[in-house]
Design an enzyme around this catalytic site. Structure first.
Site: not given
Ligand SMILES: [Zn+2]
Length: 304
Positions: A121, A205, A261, A288
């Site tokens: 990042d 990015e 997740c 970050d």
């Molecule tokens: Zn999570």
């Protein structure tokens, strides 16, 4: 040297501009546009000579460069190179120093393939934050000099036009500007080369240039320019050395998704939140580092 106006840099550039102009017309591109003249007030001068019949040579032992029409001249050779010389660009910068940059075809070889991957990042307080958790800061002397430059520029603005004092500060500003540019270039090249050397797949990015130009805050503008240059270097170095560099959509919400997740947390639109805990899986994240992990994931998804 041009016989008519005794200014060889501008004439050569002008000639090139006209040649380009006529070439574009010949190609049938109607919107060729007239060649633009460099501003009369511009303080940048340069010209380019193409290599023919050994008219450009470098002597590392004697620290001399042979240039067309100028013969051998004393110089400070910064870097040795091997390969075929294509051209030399001679420029004079605002503080009055002369530079020669030589374009060489080095016949670059691809690096052996490796397994490592990286996502990062682009930050403001740090230059980049890697998915591994490693943070690469901006060089300290760079930050210091940028502040110094801003101060000098404010001083310059207050001085009377044409005064001796103004001229003195103008040269100081130009010198510091060059120093900053050199430090930044050096930093960006070292970092981009290291990343390319150590990783097979590199993901970041995409930097949007039109958004950059709209920004008027100095600190932000400076880092935008560095990021843009950095991604540009990664792009061509990846191409040279057989690496894969992927730029992901800048609208991808890398900061808002839990890298463990995949749960989205829109509270993170608030940039002030630097650390957070995922409500779904309980993972604790550095904003970050989590973002850079998502950037790598998204890049690999695109690659697959
Ligand atoms: Zn999570």
């Amino acid at each position: 040297m041009c016989r008519n106006c005794k200014q060889f840099h501008r004439c050569l550039n002008l000639d090139e501009a006209y040649q380009n102009f006529f070439r574009r017309l010949k190609d049938g591109k109607v919107k060729a546009g007239f060649p633009k003249f460099k501003s009369r007030h511009s303080n940048k001068f340069s010209y380019k000579s193409n290599f023919t019949n050994n008219n450009i040579e470098v002597d590392y032992e004697e620290n001399k460069i042979k240039l067309p029409k100028l013969k051998w001249i004393d110089s400070k050779v910064h870097r040795e190179f091997s390969g075929e010389i294509k051209s030399a660009t001679i420029s004079k910068n605002p503080s009055g120093r002369y530079f020669v940059s030589i374009l060489v075809d080095e016949g670059i070889k691809e690096l052996p393939k490796i397994d490592k991957e990286i996502g990062f990042d682009l930050g403001l307080s740090e230059f980049i934050i890697e998915n591994s958790g490693n943070k690469v800061p901006n060089p300290k002397n760079l930050i210091k000099n940028e502040r110094k430059l801003a101060k000098l520029q404010r001083q310059l603005a207050k001085k009377q036009k044409g005064s001796n004092n103004r001229n003195k500060i103008r040269i100081k500003v130009a010198r510091l500007h060059e120093k900053i540019t050199d430090t930044r270039k050096d930093f960006l090249h070292k970092l981009s080369s290291q990343i390319i050397n150590e990783n097979q797949v590199i993901v970041s990015e995409d930097i949007n240039i039109s958004g950059m130009l709209k920004n008027h805050k100095l600190a932000k503008a400076i880092s935008d320019v560095s990021w843009f240059e950095f991604t540009r270097q990664l792009e061509y170095k990846a191409y040279w050395y057989g690496r894969t560099y992927i730029k992901i959509d800048r609208f991808y919400p890398s900061s808002q998704i839990c890298a463990i997740c995949g749960t989205k947390n829109i509270e993170l639109k608030n940039l002030k939140i630097r650390e957070w805990t995922c409500e779904n899986c309980g993972s604790h994240h550095d904003r970050d580092i989590n973002a850079s992990r998502n950037i790598l994931k998204e890049g690999k998804r695109m690659l697959a």
